[in-house]
Design an enzyme around this catalytic site. Structure first.
Site, PDB file in Angstrom:
ATOM      1  N   ASP A  16       0.847  -1.320  -0.280  1.00  0.00           N
ATOM      2  CA  ASP A  16      -0.173  -0.094   0.020  1.00  0.00           C
ATOM      3  C   ASP A  16       0.886   1.164   0.152  1.00  0.00           C
ATOM      4  O   ASP A  16       1.995   1.397   0.852  1.00  0.00           O
ATOM      5  CB  ASP A  16      -1.012   0.047   1.166  1.00  0.00           C
ATOM      6  CG  ASP A  16      -1.849  -0.991   1.257  1.00  0.00           C
ATOM      7  OD1 ASP A  16      -2.123  -1.903   0.212  1.00  0.00           O
ATOM      8  OD2 ASP A  16      -2.794  -1.165   2.116  1.00  0.00           O
ATOM      9  N   ASP A  64     -15.388  -4.288  -0.536  1.00  0.00           N
ATOM     10  CA  ASP A  64     -14.959  -3.949   0.730  1.00  0.00           C
ATOM     11  C   ASP A  64     -16.286  -3.689   1.459  1.00  0.00           C
ATOM     12  O   ASP A  64     -17.166  -3.055   1.368  1.00  0.00           O
ATOM     13  CB  ASP A  64     -13.946  -2.513   0.518  1.00  0.00           C
ATOM     14  CG  ASP A  64     -12.750  -2.656  -0.265  1.00  0.00           C
ATOM     15  OD1 ASP A  64     -12.409  -4.000  -0.446  1.00  0.00           O
ATOM     16  OD2 ASP A  64     -12.540  -1.973  -1.067  1.00  0.00           O
TER      17      ASP A  64
END
Length: 245
Positions: A9, A130
């Site tokens: 990330d 998500d």
């Protein structure tokens, strides 16, 4: 055998991890290219890259970082974060992403998502799902939609989606163990789906439990950076499993 996908990330060009998607709970772990090269050296072939700046800004920010990783490794990279427009998805592929992960647009602009699915194909498009409190979350996990997980998936699986990355947000970055019951529920409903589980992985035992539950793939990151998973042991376990099947 479960597919192993380490994650990178990115914020401000650095490798970071958040806790439960909270940008205020950020830990910096170093330089993304060096980390990607180490993953490849150990024996991984896949990589999940998330442009967290892009997710927050609603457009790709770290395309050059993606391009650098793609140029300096042979990893198969899936890339997500900030892909909102035709120009964004074109930039992601121009920066040599093998696949892109798209979530928010599938909620807010389903017609655009369907055009992308038709144009780029189901093998290059991963549907991001998500989940927080049973609802699909969007825009870098800053907003919760009204979409329930299973009906949301069905709509796109019926349209041809093959690959889904499902993150249980309450688990992400917590090292509290993955949401195995949730992933089993998805696989029970859609047994042919290539489901990529994400969130909460804290150990090799967690990955073994996902494998035993029949989950096709797993993304994991913080457990690596916090030293909870010995990647050499993980690759050795994978190779032993492959030799005995």
């Amino acid at each position: 055998m479960i597919e192993l996908i380490p994650a990178i990330d990115i914020i401000n060009g650095q490798c970071v991890r958040l806790t439960k998607g909270d940008y205020d709970q950020k830990t910096v772990y170093g330089e993304p290219l060096q980390m990607a090269q180490e993953f490849e050296r150990i024996g991984f072939s896949r990589l999940h890259v998330v442009d967290l700046d892009g997710a927050k800004s609603k457009h790709i920010v770290n395309g050059p970082v993606l391009q650098g990783i793609a140029a300096e490794t042979r990893l198969v990279i899936d890339f997500g974060g900030g892909i909102k427009t035709d120009e964004d998805i074109e930039e992601a592929f121009r920066c040599c992403a093998s696949m892109v992960t798209v979530g928010s647009i599938a909620v807010t602009e389903p017609d655009r998502f369907m055009r992308w699915l038709e144009k780029y194909g189901a093998d290059r498009l991963i549907l991001g799902a998500d989940v927080r409190n049973g609802k699909i979350s969007i825009n870098g996990w800053k907003e919760d939609s009204t979409e329930d997980l299973l009906p949301f998936l069905k709509k796109y699986i019926d349209a041809g989606v093959k690959n889904v990355l499902c993150t249980e947000i309450s688990k992400d970055g917590t090292l509290a163990g993955p949401a195995i019951a949730l992933y089993k529920e998805v696989m029970s409903a859609y047994p042919d789906l290539h489901l990529i589980a994400s969130g909460g992985v804290s150990s090799i035992d967690d990955i073994k439990a996902l494998d035993a539950a029949g989950i096709p793939a797993v993304v994991f990151g913080k457990a690596i950076y916090e030293g909870r998973i010995d990647l050499h042991q993980l690759i050795e376990w994978q190779m032993n499993c492959q030799r005995t099947t």
